[in-house]
Write a protein that holds these residues in place. Structure first.
Motif, short mmCIF file in Angstrom:
data_model
loop_
_atom_site.label_atom_id
_atom_site.label_comp_id
_atom_site.label_asym_id
_atom_site.label_seq_id
_atom_site.Cartn_x
_atom_site.Cartn_y
_atom_site.Cartn_z
N PHE A 51 -45.65 19.84 92.62
CA PHE A 51 -46.51 19.51 91.49
C PHE A 51 -45.77 18.72 90.42
O PHE A 51 -46.38 17.92 89.70
CB PHE A 51 -47.12 20.79 90.92
CG PHE A 51 -48.22 21.35 91.76
CD1 PHE A 51 -49.48 20.76 91.75
CD2 PHE A 51 -48.00 22.45 92.58
CE1 PHE A 51 -50.50 21.25 92.55
CE2 PHE A 51 -49.01 22.95 93.38
CZ PHE A 51 -50.27 22.35 93.36
N MET A 52 -44.46 18.91 90.33
CA MET A 52 -43.67 18.08 89.41
C MET A 52 -43.71 16.62 89.88
O MET A 52 -43.89 15.70 89.09
CB MET A 52 -42.24 18.58 89.34
CG MET A 52 -41.34 17.73 88.46
SD MET A 52 -41.87 17.70 86.73
CE MET A 52 -41.31 19.35 86.23
N LEU A 54 -46.01 15.26 91.75
CA LEU A 54 -47.37 14.77 91.58
C LEU A 54 -47.60 14.28 90.15
O LEU A 54 -48.15 13.19 89.94
CB LEU A 54 -48.38 15.88 91.91
CG LEU A 54 -49.85 15.56 91.62
CD1 LEU A 54 -50.32 14.39 92.49
CD2 LEU A 54 -50.73 16.79 91.85
N ALA A 55 -47.17 15.08 89.18
CA ALA A 55 -47.34 14.69 87.77
C ALA A 55 -46.65 13.37 87.49
O ALA A 55 -47.21 12.48 86.83
CB ALA A 55 -46.79 15.79 86.86
N GLN A 56 -45.45 13.20 88.01
CA GLN A 56 -44.69 11.97 87.77
C GLN A 56 -45.32 10.78 88.48
O GLN A 56 -45.35 9.67 87.93
CB GLN A 56 -43.24 12.17 88.23
CG GLN A 56 -42.48 13.18 87.38
CD GLN A 56 -41.13 13.55 87.94
OE1 GLN A 56 -40.85 13.31 89.13
NE2 GLN A 56 -40.27 14.11 87.11
N ARG A 57 -45.86 10.98 89.68
CA ARG A 57 -46.52 9.89 90.39
C ARG A 57 -47.80 9.44 89.68
O ARG A 57 -48.23 8.30 89.81
CB ARG A 57 -46.85 10.31 91.83
CG ARG A 57 -45.64 10.43 92.74
CD ARG A 57 -44.97 9.07 92.97
NE ARG A 57 -45.90 8.07 93.48
CZ ARG A 57 -46.17 7.89 94.76
NH1 ARG A 57 -45.55 8.66 95.67
NH2 ARG A 57 -47.00 6.95 95.17
N LEU A 58 -48.40 10.35 88.90
CA LEU A 58 -49.62 10.01 88.16
C LEU A 58 -49.30 9.39 86.80
O LEU A 58 -50.22 9.05 86.05
CB LEU A 58 -50.48 11.27 87.97
CG LEU A 58 -51.05 11.88 89.25
CD1 LEU A 58 -51.82 13.16 88.92
CD2 LEU A 58 -51.95 10.89 90.00
N GLY A 59 -48.01 9.26 86.48
CA GLY A 59 -47.63 8.59 85.25
C GLY A 59 -47.22 9.50 84.11
O GLY A 59 -46.93 9.03 83.01
#
Length: 285
Positions: A51-52, A54-59
């Motif tokens: 999830f970390m 994922l958050a970074q891939r979403l900006g």
């Protein structure tokens, strides 16, 4: 851009694992905002690091920033009624507040219009197919629910308002069936009772039409049809003007669908209101 839009935009570029994590985050956003990343990851069957990433891939810089953005999007931030009321007093701008309120209403109505054109017809279809329609909205959402019930009852007898009087909601929820429809209104902060009714309708297999303020609200995630309305307001309390506009549009469309049968029922109801004395004749008080 909200979380759903961000995930939609980046979804095809995510790895299969991150795609599954993104889908879980969207489907469980109400849990996401109240638990830690570790707890959320364990419940999803992922490692917290997933999830970390994922958050970074979403900006976002990290999970905390994603979570805070979602909290604000759902209207669950610490900008309380009291804080907003104090801000009104501190600003002391009573002369401009009237115009700001009307401008906010206009903006809310325009956004509501743009978001619901496709879904309104779907809502009409679901209501038309229902053996019985149950309507509910608690606390600040009650005026929207009452408006829906009062007008719908003029031309459809198979409509019930769940008003929560004497905490009697289970009297109605125990009657839910797969042939029924629950028309439920709620906006952040979402009331405990509305979520209980939602769960009862889900368990019974009833169709659910949600009038709510966000596509990520707990109601929207469970509903068969979602009608969105904006509650933005310069006042200390959320606006329900756009929510009431949805109820009026929905009832008008239902009458048009019912045709002459609806006209006859409305005529009978109106005649009774006049002859019973409920309506005061013109020129009398």
């Amino acid at each position: 851009m909200n979380l759903k839009a961000l995930i939609t935009l980046h979804f095809n570029q995510l790895s299969p694992e991150l795609q599954r994590a993104a889908e879980y985050a969207l489907q469980n956003s109400s849990q996401l905002v109240v638990v830690s990343m570790r707890t959320f990851a364990l419940s999803a069957g992922f490692k917290p690091a997933t999830f970390m990433r994922l958050a970074q891939r979403l900006g976002y810089q990290g999970w905390g920033e994603l979570k805070q953005a979602l909290i604000e999007e759902l209207g669950l931030h610490d900008d309380t009624y009291v804080a907003k009321a104090r801000k009104l007093v501190d600003q002391g701008k009573t002369s401009s507040l009237y115009s700001e309120m009307i401008t906010a209403h206009e903006s809310n109505l325009l956004r509501t219009h743009d978001e619901n054109q496709r879904q309104m017809q779907h809502a009409v279809d679901l209501l038309e197919a229902a053996a019985h329609t149950y309507i509910c909205g608690y606390r600040a959402s009650f005026p929207v629910a009452w408006s829906l019930f009062y007008v719908y009852r003029l031309f459809n007898r198979k409509v019930t308002l769940i008003d929560g009087l004497a905490s009697d909601s289970e009297i109605y929820s125990r009657e839910f069936t797969a042939e029924d429809c629950l028309l439920i209104a709620s906006f952040a902060p979402y009331s405990r009772e509305s979520l209980q009714m939602l769960q009862a309708a889900q368990s019974a297999g009833s169709k659910i039409i949600a009038l709510t303020d966000s596509p990520l609200s707990p109601l929207a995630q469970a509903a068969d049809c979602v009608l969105l309305f904006s509650t933005d307001s310069p006042s200390f309390f959320p606006s329900i003007v756009a929510g009431l506009s949805i109820s009026e549009c929905l009832m008008a469309m239902l009458v048009a669908r019912h045709g002459t049968e609806a006209v006859t029922k409305i005529e009978n109801a109106e005649r009774y209101l006049k002859t019973s004395g409920a309506y005061v004749p013109p020129g009398k008080s």
